[in-house]
Enzyme design. Structure first.
Site, mmCIF file in Angstrom:
data_model
loop_
_atom_site.group_PDB
_atom_site.id
_atom_site.type_symbol
_atom_site.label_atom_id
_atom_site.label_comp_id
_atom_site.label_asym_id
_atom_site.label_seq_id
_atom_site.Cartn_x
_atom_site.Cartn_y
_atom_site.Cartn_z
ATOM 1 N N HIS A 29 7.831 7.860 -28.262
ATOM 2 C CA HIS A 29 6.672 8.786 -27.640
ATOM 3 C C HIS A 29 6.850 10.477 -27.642
ATOM 4 O O HIS A 29 6.158 10.666 -28.288
ATOM 5 C CB HIS A 29 7.709 8.325 -25.714
ATOM 6 C CG HIS A 29 5.966 9.831 -24.855
ATOM 7 N ND1 HIS A 29 4.359 9.241 -25.297
ATOM 8 C CD2 HIS A 29 6.122 11.039 -24.172
ATOM 9 C CE1 HIS A 29 3.786 10.409 -24.518
ATOM 10 N NE2 HIS A 29 4.844 11.493 -23.799
ATOM 11 N N LYS B 40 6.579 22.444 -14.884
ATOM 12 C CA LYS B 40 5.726 20.954 -14.549
ATOM 13 C C LYS B 40 5.946 20.758 -13.245
ATOM 14 O O LYS B 40 4.884 21.174 -12.225
ATOM 15 C CB LYS B 40 7.008 20.044 -15.021
ATOM 16 C CG LYS B 40 5.583 18.688 -14.276
ATOM 17 C CD LYS B 40 6.266 17.692 -15.415
ATOM 18 C CE LYS B 40 5.370 15.983 -15.137
ATOM 19 N NZ LYS B 40 5.418 14.958 -15.649
ATOM 20 N N ASN C 65 -0.948 17.527 -21.788
ATOM 21 C CA ASN C 65 -0.490 16.831 -22.250
ATOM 22 C C ASN C 65 -1.273 17.329 -24.196
ATOM 23 O O ASN C 65 -1.424 16.671 -24.909
ATOM 24 C CB ASN C 65 -2.839 16.047 -22.756
ATOM 25 C CG ASN C 65 -2.678 14.961 -21.269
ATOM 26 O OD1 ASN C 65 -1.427 13.987 -20.570
ATOM 27 N ND2 ASN C 65 -3.449 15.049 -20.268
ATOM 28 N N ARG D 86 -3.301 20.687 -15.140
ATOM 29 C CA ARG D 86 -1.927 19.524 -15.358
ATOM 30 C C ARG D 86 -2.881 19.180 -16.843
ATOM 31 O O ARG D 86 -1.873 18.777 -17.423
ATOM 32 C CB ARG D 86 -2.180 18.395 -14.484
ATOM 33 C CG ARG D 86 -0.841 17.553 -14.454
ATOM 34 C CD ARG D 86 -0.792 17.279 -13.045
ATOM 35 N NE ARG D 86 0.229 15.983 -13.590
ATOM 36 C CZ ARG D 86 1.053 15.056 -12.455
ATOM 37 N NH1 ARG D 86 0.673 14.852 -11.589
ATOM 38 N NH2 ARG D 86 1.756 13.778 -13.247
ATOM 39 N N GLU E 186 -4.691 16.117 -12.026
ATOM 40 C CA GLU E 186 -5.285 16.756 -13.698
ATOM 41 C C GLU E 186 -6.940 16.799 -13.222
ATOM 42 O O GLU E 186 -7.323 15.904 -13.991
ATOM 43 C CB GLU E 186 -4.800 15.474 -14.284
ATOM 44 C CG GLU E 186 -4.745 15.588 -15.633
ATOM 45 C CD GLU E 186 -3.882 14.198 -16.519
ATOM 46 O OE1 GLU E 186 -4.084 14.561 -17.279
ATOM 47 O OE2 GLU E 186 -2.902 14.212 -15.923
ATOM 48 N N HIS F 2 0.318 9.852 -28.496
ATOM 49 C CA HIS F 2 -0.436 8.540 -27.875
ATOM 50 C C HIS F 2 -1.077 7.409 -29.438
ATOM 51 O O HIS F 2 -0.694 6.045 -29.418
ATOM 52 C CB HIS F 2 -0.872 7.997 -26.430
ATOM 53 C CG HIS F 2 -0.827 8.664 -25.507
ATOM 54 N ND1 HIS F 2 -1.530 9.463 -24.208
ATOM 55 C CD2 HIS F 2 0.964 8.935 -25.009
ATOM 56 C CE1 HIS F 2 -0.325 9.610 -23.350
ATOM 57 N NE2 HIS F 2 0.748 9.185 -23.710
ATOM 58 N N GLU G 34 9.432 16.660 -25.833
ATOM 59 C CA GLU G 34 8.778 17.304 -24.845
ATOM 60 C C GLU G 34 9.199 18.672 -24.285
ATOM 61 O O GLU G 34 7.971 19.350 -23.371
ATOM 62 C CB GLU G 34 8.965 16.299 -23.926
ATOM 63 C CG GLU G 34 8.004 14.839 -23.612
ATOM 64 C CD GLU G 34 6.584 14.991 -24.294
ATOM 65 O OE1 GLU G 34 5.881 15.846 -23.187
ATOM 66 O OE2 GLU G 34 6.105 13.906 -23.699
ATOM 67 N N LYS H 40 3.341 10.052 -12.237
ATOM 68 C CA LYS H 40 2.431 9.386 -12.519
ATOM 69 C C LYS H 40 3.506 8.268 -12.609
ATOM 70 O O LYS H 40 4.457 8.283 -12.968
ATOM 71 C CB LYS H 40 2.438 10.239 -14.045
ATOM 72 C CG LYS H 40 0.829 11.396 -13.729
ATOM 73 C CD LYS H 40 0.244 11.499 -15.347
ATOM 74 C CE LYS H 40 -0.596 12.380 -15.513
ATOM 75 N NZ LYS H 40 -1.252 12.985 -16.634
ATOM 76 N N ARG I 263 1.098 -1.486 -0.189
ATOM 77 C CA ARG I 263 0.141 -0.067 -0.492
ATOM 78 C C ARG I 263 0.762 0.840 0.225
ATOM 79 O O ARG I 263 0.628 2.226 0.034
ATOM 80 C CB ARG I 263 -1.401 -0.285 1.116
ATOM 81 C CG ARG I 263 -1.844 -0.735 1.307
ATOM 82 C CD ARG I 263 -3.478 -0.933 2.100
ATOM 83 N NE ARG I 263 -3.898 -2.326 2.115
ATOM 84 C CZ ARG I 263 -5.163 -2.379 2.554
ATOM 85 N NH1 ARG I 263 -4.703 -1.928 4.402
ATOM 86 N NH2 ARG I 263 -5.698 -3.503 2.934
ATOM 87 N N HIS J 265 -0.585 14.583 -27.104
ATOM 88 C CA HIS J 265 -0.228 13.630 -26.569
ATOM 89 C C HIS J 265 -1.389 12.936 -27.282
ATOM 90 O O HIS J 265 -1.659 11.348 -27.506
ATOM 91 C CB HIS J 265 -0.278 13.306 -24.700
ATOM 92 C CG HIS J 265 0.876 13.660 -24.581
ATOM 93 N ND1 HIS J 265 1.850 14.768 -24.794
ATOM 94 C CD2 HIS J 265 2.394 13.265 -23.908
ATOM 95 C CE1 HIS J 265 2.921 15.317 -24.521
ATOM 96 N NE2 HIS J 265 3.019 13.879 -24.125
#
Length: 358
Positions: free
Chosen positions: A262, A224, A242, A238, A234, A249, A185, A143, A121, A245
């Site tokens: 990427h 960032k 993307n 935030r 997000e 993606h 990026e 993330k 956990r 993206h």
């Protein structure tokens, strides 16, 4: 040395950008009491260049190292590899005092973070990025993720590291095409937050051999950190990270993670997203051309023919979809971005025609 804070109250942490930071990494562990194991997760090639020295350094100080080597490539981010890591940790008697060290790029960071967030956990972990893309983006913000059924990061969590340790010296061993992936990026940050940065990048990328990596990394980390501080989970702001993206993606899934990196996919996604922004009147021709010119300076891989219907198939499964609506990131002028739910499938299909030039 740059010391950038991600301010999240009790979960705040530092991004350290410093040449030679990897050698001094043991100093960051001194405030942890009674660490049973250090779980070092990496790739074989990274261990040869950087990990063996780190491991030897830590072992000489009395730490017990559990070394876990992942296969290369984005395919490592799957449930089978995750299960293998958890099994090795259990067999090595890891417990709540164990600390994960993610030594690698985005793949290593994503799966290591998810392991740390879910083992017992939640245990502590450090991000030690070795790729340009990870240094400026994926290692920051917590993330974590696994791919499933050819869908990127469809499983994951937001779980912050203890710290992010960025050593620009590690880029000396990074292959050229991985550096190009990172530039995608880097340009994104300028596009969404800092027009002046785009101007600088437009000049810097003309001479990649002399690119000022540390300056660029620091600026990206600052942007960032500022965004994550304001919107960790997000909810709204935030999401602008993307930019490029959604289509990027989809291109990754369509061509395969091995064929298109990427950051390269994000660069192509930004070309399409900028085109939609321009056609909607949100960005003027001067700024549009500046961004496109900057991206075009990059030696991106040539694309084979793109099947628009297949790309739309992947976009329809994008995790940014909510209640049947796609949250698409558009530019609202260069250096400013916004979330829109008013981008139609037809507009996306039209934007993909831009890629025919590549």
């Amino acid at each position: 040395m740059s010391d950038i804070t991600v301010d999240l109250d009790l979960r705040s942490y530092k991004i350290i950008v410093e040449s030679g930071a990897l050698k001094s990494f043991p100093n960051y562990l001194k405030h942890h009491d009674n660490i049973k194991n250090l779980v070092l997760i990496s790739h074989d090639s990274i261990m040869k260049h950087h990990g063996i020295n780190l491991k030897n350094n830590l072992e000489s100080l009395g730490y017990k190292i559990v070394e876990i080597i992942l296969p290369d490539g984005d395919d490592s981010k799957d449930l089978e590899i995750y299960n293998r890591i958890i099994t090795m940790m259990i067999e090595s008697s890891c417990d709540k005092t164990s600390v994960v060290i993610a030594l690698g790029g985005g793949v290593v960071g994503d799966i290591s973070g998810f392991v740390a967030s879910s083992f017992m956990r939640g245990i502590k972990y450090y991000q030690v990025p070795t790729t340009l893309l990870a240094m400026v983006d994926s290692s920051i913000g917590g993330k974590t993720g696994l791919n499933f059924s050819r869908k990127k990061n469809i499983i994951g969590s937001i779980y912050q590291p203890v710290s992010v340790i960025v050593d620009p010296n590690l880029l000396d061993t990074l292959p050229f095409n991985e550096k190009i992936s990172g530039f995608g990026e880097i340009i994104k940050y300028g596009a969404i937050k800092d027009r002046g940065f785009v101007n600088k990048l437009n000049e810097w990328v003309k001479d990649i051999e002399n690119f000022p990596y540390t300056k660029a990394i620091e600026r990206c980390c600052q942007i960032k950190a500022e965004i994550v501080t304001k919107d960790e989970n997000e909810i709204n702001l935030r999401r602008v990270l993307n930019f490029g993206h959604t289509i990027g993606h989809a291109l990754e899934s369509y061509f395969g993670f091995q064929e298109l990196r990427h950051g390269e996919a994000v660069s192509y996604g930004m070309l399409c997203s900028a085109w939609i922004s321009f056609k909607k009147g949100f960005i003027d021709i001067k700024d549009y051309n500046l961004l496109i010119e900057t991206i075009n300076h990059l030696p991106l891989p040539k694309l084979n023919k793109v099947d628009p219907d297949e790309i739309m198939h992947y976009i329809n499964f994008d995790k940014k979809n909510e209640n049947g609506k796609l949250n698409f990131i558009l530019l609202d002028g260069l250096g400013k971005a916004k979330v829109s739910q008013n981008v139609s499938s037809l507009e996306i299909l039209e934007s993909l025609k831009v890629l025919n030039e590549y």
